[in-house]
Design a protein around this motif. Structure first.
Motif, PDB file in Angstrom:
ATOM      1  N   TYR A   1       0.809  -1.435  -0.044  1.00  0.00           N
ATOM      2  CA  TYR A   1      -0.065   0.011  -0.184  1.00  0.00           C
ATOM      3  C   TYR A   1       0.913   1.292  -0.162  1.00  0.00           C
ATOM      4  N   ILE A   2       1.840   1.472   0.716  1.00  0.00           N
ATOM      5  CA  ILE A   2       2.874   2.509   0.804  1.00  0.00           C
ATOM      6  C   ILE A   2       3.470   2.586  -0.522  1.00  0.00           C
ATOM      7  N   PHE A   3       4.022   1.648  -1.190  1.00  0.00           N
ATOM      8  CA  PHE A   3       4.550   1.884  -2.494  1.00  0.00           C
ATOM      9  C   PHE A   3       3.669   2.163  -3.555  1.00  0.00           C
ATOM     10  N   ALA A   4       2.374   1.675  -3.410  1.00  0.00           N
ATOM     11  CA  ALA A   4       1.367   1.952  -4.369  1.00  0.00           C
ATOM     12  C   ALA A   4       1.058   3.356  -4.198  1.00  0.00           C
ATOM     13  N   PHE A   5       1.183   3.966  -3.114  1.00  0.00           N
ATOM     14  CA  PHE A   5       0.891   5.270  -2.935  1.00  0.00           C
ATOM     15  C   PHE A   5       1.952   6.014  -3.360  1.00  0.00           C
ATOM     16  N   ILE A   6       2.999   6.035  -3.217  1.00  0.00           N
ATOM     17  CA  ILE A   6       4.431   6.616  -3.946  1.00  0.00           C
ATOM     18  C   ILE A   6       4.451   6.260  -5.245  1.00  0.00           C
ATOM     19  N   SER A   7       3.983   5.273  -5.947  1.00  0.00           N
ATOM     20  CA  SER A   7       4.010   5.195  -7.399  1.00  0.00           C
ATOM     21  C   SER A   7       2.754   5.989  -8.089  1.00  0.00           C
ATOM     22  N   GLN A   8       1.686   5.759  -7.434  1.00  0.00           N
ATOM     23  CA  GLN A   8       0.193   6.568  -7.862  1.00  0.00           C
ATOM     24  C   GLN A   8       0.561   8.049  -7.743  1.00  0.00           C
ATOM     25  N   LYS A   9       1.169   8.652  -6.606  1.00  0.00           N
ATOM     26  CA  LYS A   9       1.137   9.849  -6.388  1.00  0.00           C
ATOM     27  C   LYS A   9       2.572  10.459  -7.257  1.00  0.00           C
ATOM     28  N   ASN A  10       3.280   9.773  -7.921  1.00  0.00           N
ATOM     29  CA  ASN A  10       4.525  10.048  -8.562  1.00  0.00           C
ATOM     30  C   ASN A  10       5.561  11.033  -7.655  1.00  0.00           C
ATOM     31  N   ILE A  11       5.615  10.412  -6.319  1.00  0.00           N
ATOM     32  CA  ILE A  11       6.400  11.221  -5.405  1.00  0.00           C
ATOM     33  C   ILE A  11       7.909  11.159  -5.791  1.00  0.00           C
ATOM     34  N   ILE A  12       8.402  10.197  -6.345  1.00  0.00           N
ATOM     35  CA  ILE A  12       9.823  10.218  -6.645  1.00  0.00           C
ATOM     36  C   ILE A  12      10.144  11.204  -7.987  1.00  0.00           C
ATOM     37  N   ASN A  13       9.277  11.044  -9.093  1.00  0.00           N
ATOM     38  CA  ASN A  13       9.288  12.213  -9.982  1.00  0.00           C
ATOM     39  C   ASN A  13       9.131  13.734  -9.404  1.00  0.00           C
ATOM     40  N   LEU A  14       7.975  13.867  -8.732  1.00  0.00           N
ATOM     41  CA  LEU A  14       7.871  15.230  -8.239  1.00  0.00           C
ATOM     42  C   LEU A  14       8.894  15.703  -7.468  1.00  0.00           C
ATOM     43  N   ILE A  15       9.686  14.914  -6.630  1.00  0.00           N
ATOM     44  CA  ILE A  15      10.952  15.303  -6.068  1.00  0.00           C
ATOM     45  C   ILE A  15      11.683  15.650  -6.867  1.00  0.00           C
ATOM     46  N   GLY A  16      12.100  14.723  -8.008  1.00  0.00           N
ATOM     47  CA  GLY A  16      12.942  15.139  -8.940  1.00  0.00           C
ATOM     48  C   GLY A  16      12.821  16.481  -9.707  1.00  0.00           C
ATOM     49  N   GLN A  17      11.411  16.782 -10.092  1.00  0.00           N
ATOM     50  CA  GLN A  17      11.056  18.095 -10.690  1.00  0.00           C
ATOM     51  C   GLN A  17      11.299  19.234  -9.807  1.00  0.00           C
ATOM     52  N   LYS A  18      11.140  19.086  -8.546  1.00  0.00           N
ATOM     53  CA  LYS A  18      11.450  20.144  -7.447  1.00  0.00           C
ATOM     54  C   LYS A  18      12.947  20.400  -7.485  1.00  0.00           C
ATOM     55  N   LEU A  19      13.655  19.245  -7.910  1.00  0.00           N
ATOM     56  CA  LEU A  19      15.131  19.452  -7.722  1.00  0.00           C
ATOM     57  C   LEU A  19      15.778  19.969  -9.135  1.00  0.00           C
ATOM     58  N   LYS A  20      14.913  19.845 -10.170  1.00  0.00           N
ATOM     59  CA  LYS A  20      15.136  19.971 -11.435  1.00  0.00           C
ATOM     60  C   LYS A  20      16.066  19.231 -12.202  1.00  0.00           C
ATOM     61  N   VAL A  21      16.029  17.755 -11.744  1.00  0.00           N
ATOM     62  CA  VAL A  21      16.849  16.812 -12.570  1.00  0.00           C
ATOM     63  C   VAL A  21      15.850  16.109 -13.518  1.00  0.00           C
ATOM     64  N   THR A  22      14.680  16.251 -13.374  1.00  0.00           N
ATOM     65  CA  THR A  22      14.105  15.443 -14.590  1.00  0.00           C
ATOM     66  C   THR A  22      12.744  16.432 -14.883  1.00  0.00           C
ATOM     67  N   ARG A  23      12.004  16.249 -15.932  1.00  0.00           N
ATOM     68  CA  ARG A  23      10.982  16.617 -16.434  1.00  0.00           C
ATOM     69  C   ARG A  23       9.765  15.626 -16.828  1.00  0.00           C
ATOM     70  N   ARG A  24      10.248  14.442 -16.565  1.00  0.00           N
ATOM     71  CA  ARG A  24       9.283  13.214 -16.639  1.00  0.00           C
ATOM     72  C   ARG A  24       8.294  13.252 -15.429  1.00  0.00           C
ATOM     73  N   ASP A  25       6.921  12.752 -16.062  1.00  0.00           N
ATOM     74  CA  ASP A  25       5.892  12.707 -15.011  1.00  0.00           C
ATOM     75  C   ASP A  25       5.784  11.201 -14.323  1.00  0.00           C
ATOM     76  N   GLY A  26       6.562  10.273 -14.769  1.00  0.00           N
ATOM     77  CA  GLY A  26       6.655   8.965 -14.101  1.00  0.00           C
ATOM     78  C   GLY A  26       6.623   7.916 -15.428  1.00  0.00           C
ATOM     79  N   ASP A  27       6.243   6.857 -14.735  1.00  0.00           N
ATOM     80  CA  ASP A  27       6.122   5.465 -15.911  1.00  0.00           C
ATOM     81  C   ASP A  27       4.688   5.160 -16.048  1.00  0.00           C
ATOM     82  N   ILE A  28       3.884   5.763 -15.246  1.00  0.00           N
ATOM     83  CA  ILE A  28       2.286   5.517 -15.368  1.00  0.00           C
ATOM     84  C   ILE A  28       1.763   5.760 -16.741  1.00  0.00           C
TER      85      ILE A  28
END
Length: 234
Positions: free
Chosen positions: A105-132
């Motif tokens: 459930y925790i991993f699904a929440f992280i995946s569905q909310k694109n948390i990893i990519n959102l952090i990357g966008q904040k740090l300006k290391v990626t523009r991708r929205d995720g693999d979904i």
């Protein structure tokens, strides 16, 4: 099947359960076999690691376990190939399986909310929205009344998307409280439920004010609200 294989299967059971729950939550995507094995291993390692931490912290408060033993994944894996007996604490497997389901459930929440990519966008290391896939992203983002253009039958459905399919060869939708219109935006009939199964190019989904007016007229918001109230009264 030898003893080591049986013990290894039991050891990996929490990972299998965790992956099953995770896929049930986020949907099924094309995977290579080695990727699924890696995900099972990750769930197993995390679940046993958290279990070992809980046991070492709570001690005697955890029933049916020996607090002096280590239940870390590496130690359990080492025991499998060093002991020739089928002595295996099934309670540990059950505990680890429960933790693995919670982690899913925790991993699904992280995946569905694109948390990893959102952090990357904040740090300006990626523009991708995720693999979904965008099919999933659309349905997980918009939960409102939509227009479905059925290019195969030249019909337009106005209603609420109740269910949508995972990735596959066909796009499947279940619509509720549906009004059906022809290609000239002329009203045809209402339906409580409509099931659609089409190829990728046969459906388009729209949410915009111009299309509301083209079908419902200038008083689209009033008509929309009245229509929804009528469905609720039925």
């Amino acid at each position: 099947m030898d003893i080591a294989a049986i013990r290894l299967s039991l050891l990996m059971l929490p990972g299998i359960i965790g992956l099953k729950v995770y896929k049930k939550l986020v949907g099924r995507y094309p995977h290579r076999e080695w990727e699924e094995l890696t995900e099972i291993l990750i769930f197993s390692v995390f679940s046993y690691s958290f279990l070992n931490l809980i046991i070492s912290s709570l001690g005697s408060y955890v029933p049916f376990v020996k607090t002096r033993e280590s239940y870390d994944f590496n130690n359990l894996l080492n025991e499998i190939f060093t002991k020739n007996e089928l002595n295996f604490n099934l309670v540990i497997v059950i505990y680890a399986s429960g933790i693995s389901a919670i982690l899913a459930y925790i991993f699904a929440f992280i995946s569905q909310k694109n948390i990893i990519n959102l952090i990357g966008q904040k740090l300006k290391v990626t523009r991708r929205d995720g693999d979904i896939d965008l099919w999933d992203k659309f349905h997980n983002t918009y939960n409102e009344w939509v227009y479905i253009r059925d290019h195969k039958l030249n019909l337009t459905y106005f209603g609420h998307i109740d269910r949508f399919s995972d990735l596959g060869s066909k796009k499947q939708l279940i619509l509720t409280q549906v009004s059906v219109y022809n290609i000239d935006s002329e009203y045809l009939y209402d339906a409580d439920v409509v099931y659609l199964c089409r190829d990728d190019d046969d459906l388009s989904i729209e949410i915009n004010a111009y299309e509301r007016e083209s079908i419902l007229g200038s008083n689209c918001e009033e008509v929309e609200n009245n229509g929804q109230n009528q469905w609720e009264d039925r």
